[in-house]
Scaffold this motif. Structure first.
Motif, PDB file in Angstrom:
ATOM      1  N   ASP A  89      31.907  30.303  38.198  1.00 13.85           N
ATOM      2  CA  ASP A  89      32.355  31.558  38.815  1.00 13.85           C
ATOM      3  C   ASP A  89      33.425  32.232  37.965  1.00 13.85           C
ATOM      4  O   ASP A  89      33.441  33.459  37.803  1.00 13.85           O
ATOM      5  CB  ASP A  89      32.916  31.291  40.222  1.00 13.85           C
ATOM      6  CG  ASP A  89      31.802  31.065  41.239  1.00 13.85           C
ATOM      7  OD1 ASP A  89      32.108  30.560  42.342  1.00 13.85           O
ATOM      8  OD2 ASP A  89      30.632  31.379  40.921  1.00 13.85           O
ATOM      9  N   VAL A  90      34.332  31.421  37.420  1.00 17.45           N
ATOM     10  CA  VAL A  90      35.367  31.997  36.550  1.00 17.45           C
ATOM     11  C   VAL A  90      34.719  32.634  35.329  1.00 17.45           C
ATOM     12  O   VAL A  90      35.087  33.734  34.911  1.00 17.45           O
ATOM     13  CB  VAL A  90      36.383  30.913  36.125  1.00 17.45           C
ATOM     14  CG1 VAL A  90      37.360  31.476  35.089  1.00 17.45           C
ATOM     15  CG2 VAL A  90      37.160  30.406  37.329  1.00 17.45           C
ATOM     16  N   ARG A  91      33.745  31.944  34.765  1.00 15.40           N
ATOM     17  CA  ARG A  91      33.079  32.503  33.578  1.00 15.40           C
ATOM     18  C   ARG A  91      32.392  33.813  33.899  1.00 15.40           C
ATOM     19  O   ARG A  91      32.318  34.711  33.059  1.00 15.40           O
ATOM     20  CB  ARG A  91      32.070  31.475  33.021  1.00 15.40           C
ATOM     21  CG  ARG A  91      32.613  30.761  31.788  1.00 15.40           C
ATOM     22  CD  ARG A  91      31.613  29.830  31.178  1.00 15.40           C
ATOM     23  NE  ARG A  91      32.238  28.524  31.014  1.00 15.40           N
ATOM     24  CZ  ARG A  91      31.995  27.479  31.779  1.00 15.40           C
ATOM     25  NH1 ARG A  91      31.104  27.562  32.758  1.00 15.40           N
ATOM     26  NH2 ARG A  91      32.634  26.330  31.560  1.00 15.40           N
ATOM     27  N   SER A  92      31.888  33.952  35.137  1.00 11.70           N
ATOM     28  CA  SER A  92      31.208  35.209  35.480  1.00 11.70           C
ATOM     29  C   SER A  92      32.208  36.358  35.586  1.00 11.70           C
ATOM     30  O   SER A  92      31.861  37.513  35.341  1.00 11.70           O
ATOM     31  CB  SER A  92      30.435  35.042  36.784  1.00 11.70           C
ATOM     32  OG  SER A  92      31.327  35.008  37.876  1.00 11.70           O
ATOM     33  N   VAL A  93      33.444  36.049  35.889  1.00 13.26           N
ATOM     34  CA  VAL A  93      34.459  37.106  35.948  1.00 13.26           C
ATOM     35  C   VAL A  93      34.699  37.683  34.548  1.00 13.26           C
ATOM     36  O   VAL A  93      35.012  38.865  34.392  1.00 13.26           O
ATOM     37  CB  VAL A  93      35.779  36.577  36.560  1.00 13.26           C
ATOM     38  CG1 VAL A  93      36.873  37.637  36.517  1.00 13.26           C
ATOM     39  CG2 VAL A  93      35.548  36.137  38.005  1.00 13.26           C
ATOM     40  N   VAL A  94      34.520  36.836  33.526  1.00 13.26           N
ATOM     41  CA  VAL A  94      34.640  37.311  32.147  1.00 13.26           C
ATOM     42  C   VAL A  94      33.690  38.482  31.913  1.00 13.26           C
ATOM     43  O   VAL A  94      34.031  39.453  31.229  1.00 13.26           O
ATOM     44  CB  VAL A  94      34.322  36.177  31.147  1.00 13.26           C
ATOM     45  CG1 VAL A  94      34.198  36.733  29.730  1.00 13.26           C
ATOM     46  CG2 VAL A  94      35.403  35.118  31.186  1.00 13.26           C
ATOM     47  N   GLY A  95      32.515  38.411  32.530  1.00 17.10           N
ATOM     48  CA  GLY A  95      31.503  39.452  32.303  1.00 17.10           C
ATOM     49  C   GLY A  95      31.733  40.732  33.081  1.00 17.10           C
ATOM     50  O   GLY A  95      31.031  41.726  32.864  1.00 17.10           O
ATOM     51  N   LEU A  96      32.708  40.745  33.979  1.00 19.78           N
ATOM     52  CA  LEU A  96      32.938  41.945  34.778  1.00 19.78           C
ATOM     53  C   LEU A  96      33.772  42.960  34.011  1.00 19.78           C
ATOM     54  O   LEU A  96      34.630  42.580  33.206  1.00 19.78           O
ATOM     55  CB  LEU A  96      33.647  41.579  36.081  1.00 19.78           C
ATOM     56  CG  LEU A  96      32.876  40.649  37.012  1.00 19.78           C
ATOM     57  CD1 LEU A  96      33.725  40.329  38.225  1.00 19.78           C
ATOM     58  CD2 LEU A  96      31.542  41.268  37.418  1.00 19.78           C
ATOM     59  N   PRO A  97      33.562  44.244  34.273  1.00 20.02           N
ATOM     60  CA  PRO A  97      34.375  45.251  33.592  1.00 20.02           C
ATOM     61  C   PRO A  97      35.840  45.128  34.003  1.00 20.02           C
ATOM     62  O   PRO A  97      36.151  44.737  35.128  1.00 20.02           O
ATOM     63  CB  PRO A  97      33.802  46.585  34.083  1.00 20.02           C
ATOM     64  CG  PRO A  97      32.599  46.280  34.880  1.00 20.02           C
ATOM     65  CD  PRO A  97      32.579  44.826  35.208  1.00 20.02           C
ATOM     66  N   ASP A  98      36.727  45.457  33.093  1.00 18.73           N
ATOM     67  CA  ASP A  98      38.168  45.446  33.377  1.00 18.73           C
ATOM     68  C   ASP A  98      38.510  46.755  34.082  1.00 18.73           C
ATOM     69  O   ASP A  98      38.286  47.844  33.534  1.00 18.73           O
ATOM     70  CB  ASP A  98      38.936  45.342  32.054  1.00 18.73           C
ATOM     71  CG  ASP A  98      40.433  45.156  32.257  1.00 18.73           C
ATOM     72  OD1 ASP A  98      40.906  45.274  33.403  1.00 18.73           O
ATOM     73  OD2 ASP A  98      41.120  44.897  31.261  1.00 18.73           O
ATOM     74  N   PRO A  99      39.030  46.696  35.308  1.00 21.47           N
ATOM     75  CA  PRO A  99      39.348  47.953  35.980  1.00 21.47           C
ATOM     76  C   PRO A  99      40.556  48.663  35.358  1.00 21.47           C
ATOM     77  O   PRO A  99      40.670  49.889  35.444  1.00 21.47           O
ATOM     78  CB  PRO A  99      39.669  47.521  37.406  1.00 21.47           C
ATOM     79  CG  PRO A  99      40.171  46.116  37.264  1.00 21.47           C
ATOM     80  CD  PRO A  99      39.385  45.523  36.135  1.00 21.47           C
ATOM     81  N   VAL A 100      41.439  47.869  34.717  1.00 20.07           N
ATOM     82  CA  VAL A 100      42.647  48.461  34.135  1.00 20.07           C
ATOM     83  C   VAL A 100      42.256  49.413  33.008  1.00 20.07           C
ATOM     84  O   VAL A 100      41.452  49.086  32.144  1.00 20.07           O
ATOM     85  CB  VAL A 100      43.590  47.366  33.606  1.00 20.07           C
ATOM     86  CG1 VAL A 100      44.773  47.981  32.869  1.00 20.07           C
ATOM     87  CG2 VAL A 100      44.065  46.482  34.750  1.00 20.07           C
ATOM     88  N   GLY A 101      42.833  50.589  33.040  1.00 22.11           N
ATOM     89  CA  GLY A 101      42.559  51.573  32.003  1.00 22.11           C
ATOM     90  C   GLY A 101      41.484  52.581  32.371  1.00 22.11           C
ATOM     91  O   GLY A 101      41.323  53.592  31.686  1.00 22.11           O
ATOM     92  N   GLU A 102      40.761  52.309  33.463  1.00 23.33           N
ATOM     93  CA  GLU A 102      39.732  53.274  33.876  1.00 23.33           C
ATOM     94  C   GLU A 102      40.395  54.608  34.194  1.00 23.33           C
ATOM     95  O   GLU A 102      41.428  54.655  34.847  1.00 23.33           O
ATOM     96  CB  GLU A 102      38.991  52.758  35.112  1.00 23.33           C
ATOM     97  CG  GLU A 102      37.971  53.755  35.649  1.00 23.33           C
ATOM     98  CD  GLU A 102      37.492  53.453  37.071  1.00 23.33           C
ATOM     99  OE1 GLU A 102      37.787  52.365  37.580  1.00 23.33           O
ATOM    100  OE2 GLU A 102      36.812  54.325  37.646  1.00 23.33           O
ATOM    101  N   VAL A 103      39.822  55.682  33.701  1.00 27.80           N
ATOM    102  CA  VAL A 103      40.339  57.012  34.032  1.00 27.80           C
ATOM    103  C   VAL A 103      39.642  57.452  35.312  1.00 27.80           C
ATOM    104  O   VAL A 103      38.453  57.769  35.314  1.00 27.80           O
ATOM    105  CB  VAL A 103      40.076  58.022  32.897  1.00 27.80           C
ATOM    106  CG1 VAL A 103      40.591  59.410  33.284  1.00 27.80           C
ATOM    107  CG2 VAL A 103      40.745  57.542  31.614  1.00 27.80           C
ATOM    108  N   VAL A 104      40.386  57.452  36.411  1.00 31.83           N
ATOM    109  CA  VAL A 104      39.807  57.782  37.707  1.00 31.83           C
ATOM    110  C   VAL A 104      39.452  59.262  37.769  1.00 31.83           C
ATOM    111  O   VAL A 104      38.421  59.657  38.288  1.00 31.83           O
ATOM    112  CB  VAL A 104      40.790  57.409  38.837  1.00 31.83           C
ATOM    113  CG1 VAL A 104      40.260  57.840  40.181  1.00 31.83           C
ATOM    114  CG2 VAL A 104      41.058  55.917  38.819  1.00 31.83           C
TER     115      VAL A 104
END
Lengths: 435, 435
Positions: A89-104
């Motif tokens: 499960d931790v490894r799958s989090v690696v594959g998720l996009p980083d929300p930080v830096g997203e321009v809303v």
């Protein structure tokens, strides 16, 4: 603002202060650095699973001695297999996009100023949770990925397991070059330390209590730190006058009985009077087959006669109840509006489903119902971060501010505005200076 | 959930309960219905301005008797002209997009379920404010436009004015077919009624206190109702080593002195040591020309010798202070990182500006600073809903959850998920039933 490290901090405040320092170092790091730490965590969990299971065995032994129920002990238990699954499960989090830096959102103003609203970490996230030690790792991984330092306050019964897990996590993030204090256990085994955490506004940015209603109420009512309430699920299934009977039975059964002890399982059935005669016998037999006791109003009790359903008369407590068991409340309603009034009065605001063939009914129900989720011709059991495609879930918020419904990585962030000019100043109209 | 109208509700709870009922009727209404009510409000304000100014005159007379300062009396005073301007502001809200119904995100899952996250009203919004009676109308208009019922708790000094205004607003929305209880004054003139409002979790969805630090702290610390903190602005201007001197002076002056008594005015100047020699004399003369007293560290005090600047030695209170007057704290820092450390330690997290010609410095400052707004080569005075193009502003949030920075109509909403299927149920993979 942050002050000097206070010389006479309590252990809880000292931990919170260290978390704040670590969060400031973590916040500007790019995704790559955080993913490396997550990969190191996954590796370390597997490599050191013997230590973890040993500590866990001590917790389990103490729980047995205390006469704890087997189902609870099972939730407490960590095996090598389960640890491997947690690591995956931790490894799958690696594959998720980083929300930080997203321009809303971003745009240029008439005066030429560029405005950008960008996602930033919340900062220091406190998780107060009961039972299952895998929450220790899941929560830490999601907080780390979203650039937050985490403070973990698990249950006393899992204290040794959580201590071992946190030791492994901290060592792993350090090998990846991050400050170990991005992950800390909240010290102290009494309620006083939770209370201190709850009053540490300015050091802790948010508290997420996960557990029973009593824990959540205590935190919500006593905390000056912002709280995200992961509340109860008194979910409803409403079967409309115009409906597909087989679909309604299937959705009812799945919503109630596929898993009964979760927040997104249905606790109340509402049936439009025009379809009650056709639907109730089918529904009651299906519920009986699944071993569900029905707490019904007069119309339901009457319809149950001659079926194999187990029915008891319903009281107001039943309309309010989150059973988390093989029980469901059931009533016949005169109209769709009446169904939504019943929901408005009794629901905890989690998930409400309608089963209908009428486009207008689906639309009206959706407009009138105000819960985290409205399901149209779908089971209430879909209210879940994994099911929504988030890839991860920190909990399901039943409050209205900041986050509502299943919470993924973006819900662990705040935003800030970045305004860029060429010497812009305010005045009679905007002017620019210098340049 | 909502319960029966309690027979022994206090006046405050009774008002909150009526607001909740009114909010449920307002929530599904389309923009057109709300815009008609707003137009009716604008018309009624002008048509009934004599009543309003008469009630206002009573408040003003009492304030004069009490020896209130003229500037405060001026803020309290409503003239026919000012009422016309307030009405014009209400008309402009008609032109703003309705945030309710906006699809924040939507997609179809692999299993065919459609997921939509849509904006919905928060429900019942409580505004606790001091002084200016136009807030009564502005807040009511923004809440109404975003589908919320509003509870208004103004200051005792404006009681008669607010009562008259609310009477006019309620009558107007009723002529437009909306329930009058979408706009109510919170009864009771003592702090006890505010405390009741603060504990009415479940009836009131959010409280927005607008006023001095003491009011905000009281509400933030005592409320079980979610609060949006509109905090103080200890804003910073940082002049980087590589900078345009004229731009830096202009931005400093505008940030500090264009309007001193607002939250987005600058209260601290930080200067990189490499540019201090060139910049400080210019800055100090400019500040002197604007009548600003400088509270400086040793380097600033030294640079002030021979200028016409009024300088006093700075203490820690100065780094923390939100002066709201012709005062500014000033220090020389060894690096950009040191500037951001100073900000992290002392700032209230409102707005921080950098003036630099270096792309790398602008980027680094933006990454390291965590406040509601980072301004690059622009005055701190731009942190404002009007300036950001929102068309309206309910306040500037300095907290991290739910809303951060200037708040417009979307910040007065929550969201809900709408999940649509064809009989989708959870199981070993997703299946559909019926259909």
């Amino acid at each position: 603002m942050t002050s000097d490290l206070a010389l006479n901090d309590s252990p809880v405040l000292a931990v919170a202060r260290r978390a704040r320092e670590a969060a400031a170092r973590l916040a500007p790091l790019p995704r790559r650095a955080k993913d490396e730490a997550l990969a190191a965590i996954a590796e370390a969990l597997v490599a050191r699973s013997a230590e973890i299971t040993a500590a866990n065995a001590e917790d389990v032994a103490r729980a047995r001695e205390a006469g704890t129920a087997e189902s609870v002990i099972d939730r407490l238990t960590l095996t090598e297999e389960r640890i491997a699954a947690i690591a995956a499960d931790v490894r799958s989090v690696v594959g998720l996009p980083d929300p930080v830096g997203e321009v809303v959102r971003g745009y240029t103003l008439p005066n030429g100023l560029d405005v950008r609203q960008v996602r930033v970490p919340l900062g220091v996230v406190g998780i107060i949770y009961e039972a299952r030690p895998n929450v220790t790792v899941d929560a830490a991984a999601l907080c780390l990925k979203s650039g937050n330092a985490v403070l973990l306050r698990g249950s006393a019964s899992a204290y040794r397991s959580n201590t071992a897990l946190v030791e492994v996590l901290r060592a792993a993030v350090e090998t990846a070059g991050l400050p170990a204090d991005v992950i800390q256990l909240v010290p102290g085994e009494s309620r006083d330390s939770v209370k201190e955490l709850m009053r540490a506004r300015g050091l802790v940015d948010v508290l997420i209590p996960r557990g029973g209603a009593s824990l959540i109420r205590t935190v919500v009512e006593g905390s000056t730190v912002p709280v995200i309430e992961t509340g109860t699920g008194n979910c409803h299934v409403y079967v409309d006058a115009q409906t597909d009977l087989a679909m309604a039975v299937g959705i009812l059964l799945n919503s109630k009985a596929q898993r009964v002890s979760v927040c997104n399982s249905a606790e109340t059935l509402l049936v439009h009077q025009d379809v009650a005669e056709a639907f109730l016998p089918l529904a009651l037999e299906a519920l009986a087959g699944a071993g569900v006791t029905v707490h019904g109003d007069e119309a339901v009790l009457k319809a149950a006669e001659g079926t194999s359903a187990t029915v008891v008369p319903a009281t107001d407590e039943d309309w309010e109840a989150e059973y988390l068991s093989y029980d469901i409340a059931a009533a016949v309603v005169p109209s769709l509006e009446a169904a939504t009034e019943h929901i408005r009065r009794w629901s905890s605001g989690h998930t409400e489903a309608i089963v209908t063939t009428s486009q207008a009914a689906a639309r009206r129900f959706t407009q009138l119902v105000d819960s985290t989720t409205v399901a149209v011709n779908a089971s209430t059991r879909f209210t879940d971060g994994g099911e929504f495609g988030f890839g991860a879930e920190i909990g399901i918020s039943t409050q209205k501010l900041h986050a509502r419904g299943p919470m993924g990585l973006p819900e662990l962030t705040s935003t800030k505005y970045v305004v860029t000019g060429d010497g812009h100043v305010r005045g009679e109209g905007t002017q620019t200076v210098g340049g």
